[in-house]
Design an enzyme around this catalytic site. Structure first.
Site, PDB file in Angstrom:
ATOM      1  N   ALA A   1     -15.236   1.623   6.539  1.00 15.28           N
ATOM      2  CA  ALA A   1     -15.599   0.252   6.170  1.00 15.28           C
ATOM      3  C   ALA A   1     -14.354  -0.608   6.246  1.00 15.28           C
ATOM      4  O   ALA A   1     -13.462  -0.490   5.412  1.00 15.28           O
ATOM      5  CB  ALA A   1     -16.189   0.221   4.763  1.00 15.28           C
ATOM      6  N   GLY A   2     -14.287  -1.434   7.278  1.00 12.65           N
ATOM      7  CA  GLY A   2     -13.104  -2.270   7.478  1.00 12.65           C
ATOM      8  C   GLY A   2     -12.238  -1.705   8.583  1.00 12.65           C
ATOM      9  O   GLY A   2     -11.973  -0.509   8.622  1.00 12.65           O
TER      10      GLY A   2
ATOM     11  N   GLY B   1      -7.057   0.298   8.694  1.00 17.32           N
ATOM     12  CA  GLY B   1      -8.085   0.992   9.464  1.00 17.32           C
ATOM     13  C   GLY B   1      -7.607   1.337  10.871  1.00 17.32           C
ATOM     14  O   GLY B   1      -7.796   2.468  11.347  1.00 17.32           O
TER      15      GLY B   1
ATOM     16  N   GLU C   1       1.172 -12.478   3.417  1.00 19.05           N
ATOM     17  CA  GLU C   1      -0.040 -13.048   3.991  1.00 19.05           C
ATOM     18  C   GLU C   1       0.011 -14.568   3.899  1.00 19.05           C
ATOM     19  O   GLU C   1       0.864 -15.134   3.214  1.00 19.05           O
ATOM     20  CB  GLU C   1      -1.258 -12.506   3.237  1.00 19.05           C
ATOM     21  CG  GLU C   1      -1.358 -10.991   3.407  1.00 19.05           C
ATOM     22  CD  GLU C   1      -2.518 -10.401   2.630  1.00 19.05           C
ATOM     23  OE1 GLU C   1      -3.635 -10.924   2.759  1.00 19.05           O
ATOM     24  OE2 GLU C   1      -2.290  -9.415   1.910  1.00 19.05           O
TER      25      GLU C   1
ATOM     26  N   ASP D   1      -0.866  -8.107  -7.741  1.00 22.72           N
ATOM     27  CA  ASP D   1      -0.993  -6.890  -6.930  1.00 22.72           C
ATOM     28  C   ASP D   1      -0.252  -5.727  -7.605  1.00 22.72           C
ATOM     29  O   ASP D   1      -0.790  -4.617  -7.717  1.00 22.72           O
ATOM     30  CB  ASP D   1      -0.411  -7.158  -5.528  1.00 22.72           C
ATOM     31  CG  ASP D   1      -0.368  -5.899  -4.685  1.00 22.72           C
ATOM     32  OD1 ASP D   1      -1.427  -5.498  -4.168  1.00 22.72           O
ATOM     33  OD2 ASP D   1       0.720  -5.310  -4.570  1.00 22.72           O
TER      34      ASP D   1
ATOM     35  N   LYS E   1      -1.762  -2.067  -9.369  1.00 25.89           N
ATOM     36  CA  LYS E   1      -1.205  -0.733  -9.138  1.00 25.89           C
ATOM     37  C   LYS E   1      -0.749  -0.100 -10.443  1.00 25.89           C
ATOM     38  O   LYS E   1      -0.957   1.100 -10.678  1.00 25.89           O
ATOM     39  CB  LYS E   1      -0.041  -0.840  -8.143  1.00 25.89           C
ATOM     40  CG  LYS E   1      -0.500  -1.286  -6.747  1.00 25.89           C
ATOM     41  CD  LYS E   1       0.684  -1.690  -5.876  1.00 25.89           C
ATOM     42  CE  LYS E   1       0.224  -2.150  -4.493  1.00 25.89           C
ATOM     43  NZ  LYS E   1       1.292  -2.855  -3.758  1.00 25.89           N
TER      44      LYS E   1
END
Lengths: 432, 432
Positions: B11-12, B17, B193, B204, B208
């Site tokens: 998925a992705g 991926g 990004e 983020d 984690k």
């Protein structure tokens, strides 16, 4: 293993064996939360049962002197071999595997020599022969190569795998000592054994490298064809000269892969000071791995010692004692993890850095320092710079001794409210 | 899983991926040696099936746009969720677990929010929900906490867990840049990004940290009560001031345990330059763990990127695809490992350090340099010292450019035979 109590048969009760017993005792509640079973050291094999010991293996532990008593006891579920040496350990592990008992060992010399035979036997019998403690003590390098990097092709692996040799070279580097003086210091501190030849001749690192090559490449690299050079020729003059060139002398174990062929060896080498392994000092070990997918990964920790090595032995015991029918998702048995008991962040204690920006006028430093003093914040260093152009004010930086965050926040609030304050204080904790 | 081909439903098909697909293709022989099964990316779920892609997931991969097509396909043995985001990924993983399919995910945000629910569901269904790639990319921290340190009580864990923030702070430190300039550099290099707020606001790293707290302590630390502070206020002035005090600014994620209570948070902090995490630079991540048995252990590597993160995803896939009935002793299926193909050590190429000790007379340097030249060994640096007292001779040290060990050994042999040579040459390789 479906049983509620796992009975361990411990062969050898020296440094690592006593370390293991201590961890099992001290962390028993914890182990139970992760495993749902009790670990019991049921039997210990020793040479001298009359020897005085500071650690008791367990309240009901039987002491035996014949390896057969340990291995063939149907009550012993798993054999933990921490006796070292070759012949006795070899036959003990073979017998245990033939009895279909899992075996955990820290015996790098034996596995480097007899790995192919023993791992094949374990596989035939469908039992585990685990050995995390054999390489680099508490550093999880066996698990990392076997599981975490299992999809990578390892391009190279470079390690500092012998803490004794590394301690000696560190002492020579740091203090300008000659080899014999540093070796004596290592003996005095318990980092070197009475006969340190395995460590300083590189053979101990060679045993470990052979095991890492098996894990990384799935091949048997015969120990007797591995080039091995130790550190006994190391001279303080070369260490000093190397320092002038920006390099540090280390005992290195390395393997590199080129088109399916391996270039491997143990040898003293110079590392540029910005090499990631150059700062690994004293009894610490470290391994740098270069994988074709993961890139560079480095692991660092204590390569020997009762508790670090005992930690690795215990992890292997827990992995083998766990019922593997269900994948281990969280490391704990509870279906839903309980909520954390939380300490308010205001109670954190650390050193602190503040920067104030104030108008350039008399009394500022006194006022600020006064507020800190009222809140019992002790000042370690102060730097005040020239006033900035265009009315930017005067930056004043304080480093404090340890103080609680709550007191610090109150003090900062008061200082920010002074008339002479131009901008709110910048504040960072200092760790370590 | 007893099947010979494991069909993955992916998925992705973004950065991670495509990285995973590349590793599976490039390392397929290797994977087969470890697993004895073929991994096939059978189906890929994407948003835009018409998008041009530089990597093909697999020769026979079906492209679908409806999550149901992936999850409910009986041919899909395992679901690999690399799409990110919350709602769709949440329902996709829930559906997959309910279908008793193993799930591998890199979705830290989802697990930080919904971990308790999803792990409980996985346990009920008796399947795996693995997530090594969720924390610190290719660094095997999940496995280390879950397995290798399972017998330790963790006293503290301190991490640099966000490569974007760390890159920005490293650039500001190294180049004296302001925050905006360094952020732009991070964007230009693909480390940040277009909307970098998750990274620079600390969220983020917080996701984690919540996952690491689960693994280390077996508790649920609600994300919404975790103190989180980012780096967007960081100023080059404070970084320069801190450097004067011997400190470096880093974005830190930390948890410490005191009497069963946890003090945790994400915050920028100053590390003394000799702190083991102070030199972690650029996009690298690192985690320092302090256990009550193992002591200090540190892991270091790339915290993001297609191949490093893909490596972690693949390790989880292999662990779940392996038939766990027999303990994994060597990481390979062969009962007896084949013998290594060995490269002769004389073929090793590196830089070299030599120290000669010669009589103090004319022509020595010319003769030695002449031998090196004959063997095509190129000299990078030379240092000749004053003659030593009591006829100890003149030490001359050479650093070479890269040269083969064989040529070096021949040259040293010739130099050692010169009349003016007092002692055999000392020789070390220079690595890195």
């Amino acid at each position: 293993m479906k049983k509620k109590v796992i009975n361990l048969g411990l062969a050898g009760f020296g440094t690592v064996g006593t370390g293991l017993a201590r961890i099992i005792q001290e962390n028993s509640d914890w182990i139970n939360r992760r495993l749902g079973k009790e670990l019991k050291i049921q039997k210990v094999l020793v040479r001298d049962p009359g020897k005085k010991r500071s650690v008791i293996p367990g309240p009901e532990t039987a002491i035996v002197t014949d390896p057969q008593d340990l291995v063939h006891d149907p009550q012993v579920d798993m054999v933990v071999e921490l006796m070292g040496g070759l012949e006795t350990a070899h036959s003990l592990i073979k017998s245990a595997l033939k009895e279909k008992k899992h075996v955990v060992t820290a015996n790098k010399a034996l596995l480097a020599e007899k790995g192919n035979e023993l791992f094949a036997l374990a596989q035939e019998q469908g039992v585990g022969l685990y050995y995390e403690a054999s390489v680099a003590g508490g550093i999880p390098i066996v698990q990392t190569l076997k599981e975490s990097l299992s999809g990578d092709r390892i391009r190279s692996l470079t390690g500092i795998l012998n803490g004794t040799a590394n301690f000696i070279l560190s002492e020579m580097t740091r203090k300008g000592q000659d080899f014999e003086t540093a070796l004596q210091a290592a003996k005095d501190l318990g980092y070197a054994e009475a006969d340190p030849s395995l460590d300083i001749d590189g053979l101990d690192a060679a045993h470990k490298l052979v095991l890492l090559i098996r894990l990384a490449y799935g091949v048997d690299y015969p120990l007797n064809i591995l080039p091995v050079q130790g550190i006994s020729g190391a001279s303080s003059m070369d260490i000093a000269m190397a320092a002038e060139f920006g390099c540090t002398l280390k005992l290195i174990a390395q393997v590199r892969e080129k088109s399916g062929h391996l270039q491997a060896g143990v040898f003293p080498a110079l590392l540029p000071n910005d090499h990631i392994l150059a700062k690994v000092e004293g009894p610490y070990n470290s391994i740098l791995i270069d994988g074709n997918a993961v890139g560079q990964v480095m692991l660092y920790g204590q390569g020997a010692g009762d508790l670090p090595t005992g930690s690795a032995v215990l992890a292997d015991i827990l992995a083998l004692a766990r019922d593997n029918a269900v994948p281990n998702n969280t490391g704990f048995l509870e279906k839903v993890l309980p909520r954390a008991e939380v300490i308010r962040p205001e109670l954190a204690v650390s050193r602190h850095y503040f920067r104030f920006t104030a108008q350039d006028k008399p009394g500022v430093l006194a006022a600020v320092a006064g507020v800190m003093s009222e809140h019992n914040i002790s000042i370690a260093q102060v730097v005040q710079r020239e006033s900035q152009p265009q009315g930017g004010g005067v930056p004043i930086v304080f480093l404090t001794h340890k103080a609680q965050a709550e007191a610090v926040h109150k003090a900062l609030g008061e200082i920010d409210r002074f008339d002479f304050t131009i901008a709110p204080a910048v504040h960072y904790r200092i760790l370590g």
